[in-house]
Design an enzyme around this catalytic site. Structure first.
Site, PDB file in Angstrom:
ATOM      1  N   THR A  55      -3.924  -0.523  -7.346  1.00 21.62           N
ATOM      2  CA  THR A  55      -4.657   0.691  -7.681  1.00 21.62           C
ATOM      3  C   THR A  55      -3.755   1.905  -7.776  1.00 21.62           C
ATOM      4  O   THR A  55      -2.616   1.888  -7.293  1.00 21.62           O
ATOM      5  CB  THR A  55      -5.727   0.943  -6.590  1.00 21.62           C
ATOM      6  OG1 THR A  55      -6.556   2.043  -6.971  1.00 21.62           O
ATOM      7  CG2 THR A  55      -5.082   1.265  -5.248  1.00 21.62           C
ATOM      8  N   SER A 104      -7.749   1.012   3.353  1.00 21.59           N
ATOM      9  CA  SER A 104      -8.235   0.599   2.034  1.00 21.59           C
ATOM     10  C   SER A 104      -9.451  -0.305   2.182  1.00 21.59           C
ATOM     11  O   SER A 104      -9.721  -0.835   3.265  1.00 21.59           O
ATOM     12  CB  SER A 104      -7.128  -0.156   1.294  1.00 21.59           C
ATOM     13  OG  SER A 104      -7.608  -0.745   0.106  1.00 21.59           O
ATOM     14  N   ARG A 160       0.847  -1.195   0.000  1.00 15.99           N
ATOM     15  CA  ARG A 160       0.000   0.000   0.000  1.00 15.99           C
ATOM     16  C   ARG A 160       0.884   1.247   0.000  1.00 15.99           C
ATOM     17  O   ARG A 160       1.947   1.267   0.630  1.00 15.99           O
ATOM     18  CB  ARG A 160      -0.867  -0.035   1.260  1.00 15.99           C
ATOM     19  CG  ARG A 160      -1.769   1.164   1.483  1.00 15.99           C
ATOM     20  CD  ARG A 160      -2.892   1.179   0.510  1.00 15.99           C
ATOM     21  NE  ARG A 160      -4.026   1.962   1.002  1.00 15.99           N
ATOM     22  CZ  ARG A 160      -4.967   2.455   0.201  1.00 15.99           C
ATOM     23  NH1 ARG A 160      -4.893   2.258  -1.105  1.00 15.99           N
ATOM     24  NH2 ARG A 160      -6.008   3.120   0.683  1.00 15.99           N
ATOM     25  N   ASP A 204      -7.375   8.990   0.554  1.00 16.35           N
ATOM     26  CA  ASP A 204      -8.075   7.920   1.271  1.00 16.35           C
ATOM     27  C   ASP A 204      -8.012   8.131   2.785  1.00 16.35           C
ATOM     28  O   ASP A 204      -8.675   7.423   3.540  1.00 16.35           O
ATOM     29  CB  ASP A 204      -7.465   6.554   0.929  1.00 16.35           C
ATOM     30  CG  ASP A 204      -8.350   5.754  -0.015  1.00 16.35           C
ATOM     31  OD1 ASP A 204      -9.372   6.298  -0.474  1.00 16.35           O
ATOM     32  OD2 ASP A 204      -8.017   4.593  -0.295  1.00 16.35           O
ATOM     33  N   THR A 236     -10.030   0.827  -9.502  1.00 16.36           N
ATOM     34  CA  THR A 236      -8.920  -0.022  -9.116  1.00 16.36           C
ATOM     35  C   THR A 236      -8.967  -1.190 -10.093  1.00 16.36           C
ATOM     36  O   THR A 236      -9.773  -1.190 -11.015  1.00 16.36           O
ATOM     37  CB  THR A 236      -9.144  -0.466  -7.646  1.00 16.36           C
ATOM     38  OG1 THR A 236      -9.204   0.697  -6.842  1.00 16.36           O
ATOM     39  CG2 THR A 236      -8.068  -1.371  -7.115  1.00 16.36           C
ATOM     40  N   GLY A 249     -13.529   0.943  -4.899  1.00 17.07           N
ATOM     41  CA  GLY A 249     -13.537   1.724  -3.672  1.00 17.07           C
ATOM     42  C   GLY A 249     -14.166   0.923  -2.545  1.00 17.07           C
ATOM     43  O   GLY A 249     -13.952  -0.284  -2.414  1.00 17.07           O
ATOM     44  N   GLU A 308      -3.585   8.468  -3.474  1.00 18.65           N
ATOM     45  CA  GLU A 308      -3.972   7.630  -2.340  1.00 18.65           C
ATOM     46  C   GLU A 308      -4.066   8.400  -1.022  1.00 18.65           C
ATOM     47  O   GLU A 308      -4.761   7.973  -0.097  1.00 18.65           O
ATOM     48  CB  GLU A 308      -2.965   6.488  -2.191  1.00 18.65           C
ATOM     49  CG  GLU A 308      -3.570   5.199  -1.735  1.00 18.65           C
ATOM     50  CD  GLU A 308      -4.542   4.643  -2.740  1.00 18.65           C
ATOM     51  OE1 GLU A 308      -5.737   4.523  -2.394  1.00 18.65           O
ATOM     52  OE2 GLU A 308      -4.126   4.321  -3.864  1.00 18.65           O
TER      53      GLU A 308
END
Length: 586
Positions: free
Chosen positions: A416, A459, A100, A440, A398, A481, A437
């Site tokens: 993603t 995530s 990530r 998020d 994604t 998502g 990102e």
């Protein structure tokens, strides 16, 4: 030719001559050996070529992912990150690789605030500040070096060929570009690659990406260090901190350093393990909320005999279980290196009994409050109280791929760049889009999922592998998502409870309840008999239905064959392949 044929037909024939359809694209394939399901035909064939050359599922997964970075660049790529769940057949164990994206060291809880107010979400997305430190290349390195059999040079070769040769714009690709024209127009490097005169390229246009081919070649030659140090790293940092904006525009810059890139690490984590009706379900742990949330919802549903109920009643319970699980997700889950989330309590079967008591069998509830899983933790540490439980905006775009090989290894991989087109910033000279990102994270500065230096944003990615009696039964995952969680959950319920074949389970209309007053549905659902039956139980639908997810799966059949399954209608139809297709019987 064009003097005798309509211009559109002439263009189509030219494209077909340049890119002959050597294979009939199909979303379902059954046979023996390895199997692959992706949303891109080029990516599926890249994976199959690696399997046919003796590579294993891990090698093939990286090949497919790299090719998706070329043909599906608005959803994924080396400018982002992801989560990989791997089953190692010889060792009979499941591991996960967390790559990530990570917050740069200069990040702060209030970085998306200005004068005490939260920034507009779309403004935050299209900015250098939105870019997290990419983890994809480091994740691929860990996968190949630990569990693969091939080198970067071997597995990136198919993607380099596609980037050099190019691919024709499809209607789906043109639509995605058109949706992002404003964002892409803001950055010179992006508009030069994906727009013409500020507009989406027409269907049939061939897109070549020599910059991405260059990036892949450098990684092929020098490994992961080509990305995390040296010229490519300097180009990434420059693009984040001084975005290549069009004349007259001002874009919020980021604050990323070469040290942020050099210090990035992937994490090998234990999977989330739960059970459902005699099956073992393995999912992704934090900082993905997917594995925990899917498991909690399944625990809640396990007490109901869904297959014996009228369909509407069973789907009502699915929606209510999802609502409760999302209430807990929003309140408690975040990066485990920063937040001590009560995962054991959330996964406890007795806690599911407590949560199940909040469901009415005959009426949809309003927005649910989070529960108290701490008494089910078996942990003497002081509990955290639930934080304000709100859903942050989470982009839908994604990609997921599913791989298996003849030895029985399995890869379920979701990765993603976040929004369609990520931040909108193409790294000059290297042809790949950078993620957004960081958006998020929660913008309020008070939620467990707030931005902090080195933290990974929560995530919803939910790559999943399901077993029974120690043997793999199927793997599934999806983009979308926060709807990823409901897509995976609904597909499992469709397949295991309603007895649908996997292709029917994937193609069924999707309903996504994430603790809101309304449930997201797809176009054409409202007004159907199914919709009306649920409305009688109090369910309401969002005003603007949109396509939900683009799932891929592999089923391991009792007779030893495998069935790869991709979307039959969504996202332009997917591509499923097997090494040795089963012979059709008359």
């Amino acid at each position: 030719m064009s003097r005798h044929l309509p211009r559109s037909l002439s263009l189509t024939l030219c494209v077909l001559l340049a890119f002959p359809p050597a294979y009939a694209k199909t979303p379902v394939a059954t046979g023996n050996g390895g199997a692959v399901a992706t949303i891109s035909d080029q990516a599926s064939h890249a994976a199959l070529s690696i399997l046919n050359k003796g590579g294993n599922a891990i090698d093939a997964a990286v090949a497919a992912a790299a090719t998706l970075g070329v043909t599906d660049p608005y959803s994924c790529g080396i400018g982002g990150g992801g989560f990989m769940v791997i089953y190692l057949a010889k060792e009979k164990r499941v591991i996960t690789i967390d790559h990530r994206e990570m917050a740069p060291a200069a990040s702060s809880p209030t970085m998306f605030q200005e004068n005490g107010k939260e920034l507009d979400f779309d403004t935050a997305v299209a900015s250098g500040a939105a870019v997290g430190v990419p983890g994809t290349v480091r994740g691929w390195h860990e996968a190949l070096s630990r569990y693969g059999t091939m080198s970067f040079k071997q597995v990136l070769a198919p993607a380099i060929e596609v980037a050099n040769k190019g691919f024709p714009v499809t209607e789906n690709f043109r639509h995605m570009t058109a949706e992002n024209e404003k964002k892409f127009q803001a950055f010179t490097s992006t508009s030069a690659l994906y727009l013409k005169d500020g507009k989406a390229l027409p269907v049939g246009t061939v897109i070549r990406n020599p910059g991405m081919a260059r990036a892949y070649r450098e990684i092929s030659d020098k490994g992961q260090q080509a990305f995390y140090s040296g010229p490519m790293a300097r180009a990434i940092v420059a693009a984040v901190n001084q975005p290549p904006v069009a004349s007259g525009l001002r874009i919020r810059p980021g604050n990323m350093t070469l040290a942020d890139l050099a210090n990035y690490e992937a994490r090998i984590r234990q999977p989330v393990r739960s059970t459902y009706r005699g099956y073992e379900v393995f999912g992704m742990p934090l900082p993905s909320s997917g594995g925990v949330t899917v498991a909690e919802a399944l625990n809640i549903l396990e007490a109901y005999d869904l297959k014996a109920m009228p369909r509407a009643n069973a789907e009502h319970l699915y929606l209510e279980a999802s609502r409760l699980a999302f209430a807990d997700r929003n309140a408690y889950l975040a990066d485990p290196e920063f937040v001590d989330a009560p995962v054991a309590g959330l996964l406890n079967k007795d806690y599911a009994v407590r949560r199940r008591a909040h469901i009415s069998a005959t009426r949809a509830s309003g927005k649910a409050a989070p529960g108290d899983p701490y008494q089910f933790q078996n942990d003497p540490s002081a509990p955290q109280r639930p934080q304000p439980a709100r859903m942050m905006a989470e982009n839908m775009h994604t990609t997921h791929l599913a791989l298996s090989d003849k030895e029985g290894n399995i890869v379920s991989y979701t990765f993603t760049i976040e929004a369609w087109g990520g931040s909108g910033i193409v790294v000059p000279g290297y042809g790949f889009l950078l993620n957004n990102e960081m958006t998020d994270f929660d913008f309020s500065g008070t939620n467990p999922n707030l931005p902090e230096p080195g933290k990974r944003p929560r995530s919803s990615m939910s790559p999943t592998i399901v077993f029974k009696a120690g043997k793999p039964v199927f793997t599934v995952g999806s983009p979308g998502g926060a709807t990823i969680i409901t897509t995976v959950l609904q597909t499992i319920v469709n397949h295991l409870d309603f007895g649908m074949p996997m292709d029917a389970a994937i193609n069924a209309p999707r309903l996504s309840q994430r603790n809101d007053a309304t449930t997201d549905v797809e176009p054409g659902f409202d007004g159907t008999v199914q919709s009306q039956a649920l409305e009688k139980l109090g369910h309401k639908w969002t005003a603007k239905p949109e396509e939900i997810g683009a799932a891929n799966a592999i089923v391991f059949n009792a007779d030893g064959t495998v069935t790869a399954v991709s979307e039959g209608k969504r996202h332009g139809v997917g591509s499923a392949l097997v090494q040795k297709p089963a012979q059709k019987t008359r």
